[in-house]
Enzyme design. Structure first.
Site, PDB file in Angstrom:
ATOM      1  NE  ARG A   1      19.238  92.686 148.509  1.00  0.00           N
ATOM      2  CZ  ARG A   1      17.926  92.573 148.671  1.00  0.00           C
ATOM      3  NH1 ARG A   1      17.469  91.775 149.580  1.00  0.00           N
ATOM      4  NH2 ARG A   1      17.071  93.232 147.923  1.00  0.00           N
ATOM      5  CB  THR A   2      23.334  98.334 148.290  1.00  0.00           C
ATOM      6  OG1 THR A   2      23.121  97.242 147.405  1.00  0.00           O
ATOM      7  CG2 THR A   2      24.715  98.906 148.068  1.00  0.00           C
TER       8      THR A   2
ATOM      9  NE  ARG B   1      21.865 100.729 144.350  1.00  0.00           N
ATOM     10  CZ  ARG B   1      21.402  99.511 144.638  1.00  0.00           C
ATOM     11  NH1 ARG B   1      20.103  99.301 144.725  1.00  0.00           N
ATOM     12  NH2 ARG B   1      22.237  98.506 144.831  1.00  0.00           N
TER      13      ARG B   1
ATOM     14  CG  HIS C   1      26.032  96.606 142.695  1.00  0.00           C
ATOM     15  ND1 HIS C   1      26.573  97.126 143.854  1.00  0.00           N
ATOM     16  CD2 HIS C   1      24.763  96.211 143.017  1.00  0.00           C
ATOM     17  CE1 HIS C   1      25.668  97.055 144.829  1.00  0.00           C
ATOM     18  NE2 HIS C   1      24.568  96.500 144.335  1.00  0.00           N
TER      19      HIS C   1
ATOM     20  CE  LYS D   1      14.702 121.947 147.360  1.00  0.00           C
ATOM     21  NZ  LYS D   1      15.523 122.326 148.512  1.00  0.00           N
TER      22      LYS D   1
END
Ligand code: CP
Length: 305
Positions: free
Chosen positions: A51-52, A101, A129, A80
């Site tokens: 969703r986000t 995120r 959030h 890396k």
């Protein structure tokens, strides 16, 4: 330049304006279809999301902008050893705004401090959030008609559920809010939310274990899944995961106007038979998520129609 790390980065007046804009976008999408032409959104997702990430991308496209980014930490140079700070410095050369995120608490803040473009926290570990909270506030305001005088049940994994932490922080600023915190003992709300947010603002709350006892009192039930990815061992997760299952029988205990919300993804905590109940609004909530992210992108980029 402005970022969003927490819902508290916006005053309640600013949130009202943001939600008014989101509602106008919902009613008049064509009016906003070109407002981000020439702008690019970078989505930097070091943790899985449906969703986000997709709602941010859909939001930018619906505003006429373009998107770039990665959806997996293994497909970028983090593998890396590149730091979040160096990544955002690089992305600042390619994009006008970024959503990040990350599994580590504070990663979005680190990114914002090194960034030349607005950064939106799309979830940092078990911490915050904020754009889910904007989604939740818009859903409540649109469907209940108010953000005050509500008894709200928060149910499930209140320890690791970052959406719950952000939502409590946002709602304690409104009057007449009471929380019923429904969780097993092991998944109670963290001390810093209880002491620094609920107690400090003198917001009434109860901690209970049985969902059945809370249901008749609620204007709103906010269900959450048990956050498998934040448990230290599988055995504890398995013991907790089906602690709450909202089904048709339990819904009979709730009032006719009680909304059922869930940030999703759902696992077992809401039976699919509840989906057809008009009080179940978790998929409407998903739709509001796109409108509010459109409004947020416009606001952070200081764009108007
Ligand atoms: N609500 C939410 O954050 O969903 P995703 O994990 O799918 O983005």
């Amino acid at each position: 330049m402005r970022h969003i790390m927490s819902p508290l980065d916006f005053s309640t007046d600013e949130l009202e304006k943001l939600m008014d804009l989101a509602n106008d976008i919902e009613s008049n999408p064509d009016k906003y279809a070109h407002v981000c032409e020439g702008k690019r959104l970078a989505t930097l997702f070091y943790e899985p999301s449906t969703r986000t990430r997709l709602s941010f991308e859909a939001a930018m496209m619906a505003l006429g902008g373009k998107v770039l980014g990665f959806s997996d930490s293994t497909s970028c140079s983090a593998t890396k050893g590149e730091s979040v700070a160096d990544t955002i410095r690089t992305v600042s050369c390619y994009a006008h705004i970024a959503a990040i995120r990350h599994p580590k608490e504070g990663a979005a803040l680190v990114a914002s401090m090194a960034s030349k473009i607005p950064v939106m926290n799309a979830g940092d570990g078990g911490h915050q959030h904020p754009t889910q909270t904007l989604t939740d506030l818009l859903t409540i305001r649109s469907l209940k008609g108010r953000l005050n005088n509500l008894t709200i049940g928060l149910c499930g994994d209140l320890k690791f559920g970052r959406t719950v932490h952000s939502l409590i922080e946002a709602l304690v600023r409104y009057t007449g809010i009471k929380f019923i915190l429904i969780s097993p003992e092991e998944l109670r709300i963290p001390g810093y939310i209880r002491d620094d947010v609920l107690d400090k603002t003198k917001t009434p709350f109860e901690e209970v274990t049985r969902l059945e006892d809370a249901l008749p009192q609620l204007d709103l039930l906010y269900m959450t899944r048990v956050q498998k990815e934040r448990f230290f061992n599988e055995e504890d997760y398995v013991r907790m995961k089906d602690f709450y299952i909202l089904d048709k029988e339990k819904m009979k205990l709730a009032g006719p106007d009680m909304l059922v919300m869930h940030p999703l993804p759902r696992v077992n905590e809401i039976s699919v038979e509840v989906d057809s109940d008009p009080r179940a609004v978790y998929f409407k909530q998903v739709q509001y998520g796109m409108y509010v992210r459109m409004a947020l992108i416009m606001t952070l980029l200081e764009l108007e129609v």
